[in-house]
Write an enzyme that holds these catalytic residues in place. Sequence first.
Site, mmCIF file in Angstrom:
data_model
loop_
_atom_site.group_PDB
_atom_site.id
_atom_site.type_symbol
_atom_site.label_atom_id
_atom_site.label_comp_id
_atom_site.label_asym_id
_atom_site.label_seq_id
_atom_site.Cartn_x
_atom_site.Cartn_y
_atom_site.Cartn_z
ATOM 1 N N ASP A 78 3.030 44.042 14.346
ATOM 2 C CA ASP A 78 2.215 42.877 13.973
ATOM 3 C C ASP A 78 0.884 42.850 14.701
ATOM 4 O O ASP A 78 -0.164 42.554 14.119
ATOM 5 C CB ASP A 78 2.980 41.582 14.284
ATOM 6 C CG ASP A 78 4.140 41.343 13.343
ATOM 7 O OD1 ASP A 78 4.180 41.984 12.271
ATOM 8 O OD2 ASP A 78 5.009 40.518 13.667
ATOM 9 N N GLU A 109 5.120 41.293 18.555
ATOM 10 C CA GLU A 109 5.632 40.808 17.285
ATOM 11 C C GLU A 109 5.368 39.310 17.193
ATOM 12 O O GLU A 109 5.568 38.573 18.170
ATOM 13 C CB GLU A 109 7.125 41.091 17.154
ATOM 14 C CG GLU A 109 7.445 42.544 16.846
ATOM 15 C CD GLU A 109 6.756 43.023 15.578
ATOM 16 O OE1 GLU A 109 7.055 42.482 14.494
ATOM 17 O OE2 GLU A 109 5.906 43.928 15.670
ATOM 18 N N LYS A 111 6.524 35.950 15.430
ATOM 19 C CA LYS A 111 7.675 35.402 14.717
ATOM 20 C C LYS A 111 7.626 33.875 14.726
ATOM 21 O O LYS A 111 6.943 33.269 15.548
ATOM 22 C CB LYS A 111 8.983 35.896 15.353
ATOM 23 C CG LYS A 111 9.164 37.406 15.246
ATOM 24 C CD LYS A 111 9.127 37.839 13.791
ATOM 25 C CE LYS A 111 9.073 39.341 13.633
ATOM 26 N NZ LYS A 111 8.703 39.745 12.267
#
Length: 248
Positions: A78, A109, A111
Amino acid sequence: MTAEQSDLAWMHQAFIDVQTELSFKIQRANSSIGHSGAKGAVNEEHWLEIFRAYLPNRYEVASAFVIDSLGGRSHQIDLVVYDRHYTPTLLDQQSHRYVPAEAVYAVFECKPHLDKAYLQYAGEKAASVRRLHRTSVAITHAGGAYSPRAPFPIVAGILTARSSWADGIDDTFINHLPTEADELLDCGCALNDGAFDRFEGELKVRGADGALIHFLFRLLGKLQSLGTVTAIDWSAYASILDATKEEP
């Protein structure tokens, strides 16, 4: 209140405002966008904007694949923090960017929240980068050459809006952090609940107040301590052409 205290109070509030604004943007995306993929892409872009605003220009930040000179490739990451001064990206096609492993400082990442599954997922993504091969060659200077140096450990983390556990970033969260060496998460931020890092060996946790800026300043300090990425052996990447060439 003294003038110095007043200045500090203003700065503290300004930092809190940045965190509040980012939290609001992510919350708005989560409530107004139905498709999970589109929602994730928007949240990812908000984090990219924050990193680009606060990291010095020597660092580039992008969603990317990481590749090596042996043909290895990571999962799609990401948010990759990589060198922008010495290292070009390779094989870029529209939104697909490929970054040489030697150029990478950190991977994250993005999320919606912290939970066991997302922590494990972020750890697996980190491992896919850390297991790649990294070259290092001597650097020539006016007086001779600096010997090749060993690549530094790549920083890995997770970025979320909140924790899914009632105790926020506390014992339950800590007990679910990945433990395999390649999957270790060095840091992270859950906007509504706090931030954490283990940059100095011991896990340190910060509460929600000022968590975002605390996280960014701690990350800046860590990146600063890493110095500059290693010098890439470009001949190793050039050899890919010979390795795949068919015999006449």
